[in-house]
Write an enzyme that holds these catalytic residues in place. Structure first.
Site, PDB file in Angstrom:
ATOM      1  N   GLY A   1      33.657  33.092  69.665  1.00 10.67           N
ATOM      2  CA  GLY A   1      34.738  32.508  70.437  1.00 10.67           C
ATOM      3  C   GLY A   1      34.939  31.055  70.052  1.00 10.67           C
ATOM      4  CB  CYS A   2      37.918  28.864  70.037  1.00 11.55           C
ATOM      5  SG  CYS A   2      38.593  29.160  71.677  1.00 11.55           S
ATOM      6  CG  HIS A   3      36.323  27.051  74.693  1.00  9.07           C
ATOM      7  ND1 HIS A   3      36.843  25.779  74.784  1.00  9.07           N
ATOM      8  CD2 HIS A   3      37.285  27.881  75.177  1.00  9.07           C
ATOM      9  CE1 HIS A   3      38.059  25.832  75.294  1.00  9.07           C
ATOM     10  NE2 HIS A   3      38.359  27.096  75.540  1.00  9.07           N
TER      11      HIS A   3
ATOM     12  CB  SER B   1      32.762  28.088  67.383  1.00  7.20           C
ATOM     13  OG  SER B   1      33.116  29.426  67.154  1.00  7.20           O
TER      14      SER B   1
END
Length: 308
Positions: A113-115, A117
């Site tokens: 996931g972006c956050h 990462s």
């Protein structure tokens, strides 16, 4: 020639993956006509014809796609939340110790996931090195561009008659049940998920994830934190930098459009601030997915990425 199918190529993540891959000479894209894009039989045929497939879908649709792929030999890179902590799936963050080799040998890779990462990039090496205890109760602040919310949110922010509340940053995930929390704790080996404060603001892409630490929580002080992160990240995709100060500021948009991540440590021995900056659509989504594809293919993992 590697045959690649993007299931969900009309979404924000899928569109950027397709844009990157269309310029490649070593990739043959399997494309479905618009009227068959969601047809199970057509998707099954594409998945069974592909060497590698990207799932750029909601969680339930991603699980359906995995079921459709059963019986074939296609390697799957799932960008949804569905399989990030699931048995039999490898977490697709190659920079973590030993993870690149696991990805290369897997047929089921869960894209981070972006956050998550940013948080994992900052915390996982410190937990592994014993700099932060596994039972630490951490917090995380994450600022993201609105493209992270997909087509619906992009349309809201780019509407000329939008709600005035969108002019200012907006905090969300208020119930502390954000879908990235499970992987944030599990991949770092933490006993507790962090208190998480994600905020979306009026800029298209970019992400800045920060983890504050009191010095008393850290074994070895600020110098040891810097050493552990520098040892973990020498690039070319994730790089530790000693100083990224922009006149007393750190912009969340500094790496917009790139597929890299920059990790920094600021503060002092009493109060430290760990920060990861990257593009939520780059290393936070499509860039990471292409990196994982490259590893599966056995080619340079930066092939087709925009490193800046």
């Amino acid at each position: 020639m590697t045959k690649v199918f993007i299931d969900g190529s009309a979404g924000t993540t899928g569109l950027r993956i397709r844009e990157r891959l269309e310029a490649r000479k070593d990739i043959e894209l399997i494309l479905l006509p618009e009227d068959l894009r969601k047809a199970p039989e057509a998707r099954r045929d594409a998945l069974h014809s592909a060497d590698i497939a990207f799932l750029c879908l909601p969680d339930d649709a991603a699980r359906e796609a995995v079921a459709l792929a059963e019986g074939g030999d296609c390697a799957i890179i799932d960008t949804s939340t569905a399989h990030r902590t699931a048995p039999g799936w490898v977490y697709g963050m190659a920079e973590l110790a030993g993870q690149r080799e696991k990805i290369a040998q897997s047929k089921r890779v869960a894209n981070p996931g972006c956050h998550a990462s940013g948080f994992i990039a900052l915390v996982a090496p410190l937990v592994a090195a014993g700099v932060i205890a596994k039972n630490a109760k951490l917090s995380c602040f994450s600022l993201t561009g609105y493209s992270g919310g997909g087509k619906k949110m992009i349309a809201q922010y780019e509407d000329g008659e939008r709600d005035a509340l969108l002019d200012a940053p907006r905090q969300y995930g208020l119930n502390q049940n954000h879908k990235h929390l499970r992987e944030m704790a599990a991949i770092c080996g933490l006993c507790f998920a962090p208190v998480f404060s994600p905020i979306v603001a009026d800029f298209y892409s970019g992400m800045e994830v920060s983890v504050p630490l009191f010095g008393e929580w850290v074994s070895g002080g600020m110098a040891r934190v810097k050493e552990a992160l520098a040892d973990a990240y020498a690039g070319p995709i994730i790089r530790y930098v000693e100083s990224a100060d922009e006149g007393g500021f750190l912009s969340a948009g500094a790496l917009s459009g790139l597929d890299t991540m920059q990790v920094t440590v600021t503060g002092n021995d009493e109060r430290l601030l760990l920060t990861a900056r990257f593009d939520n659509l780059g290393k936070g989504a499509s860039g990471a997915a292409i990196q994982n594809m490259n590893i599966l293919m056995g080619v340079d993992e930066t092939e087709g990425l925009v490193l800046g």
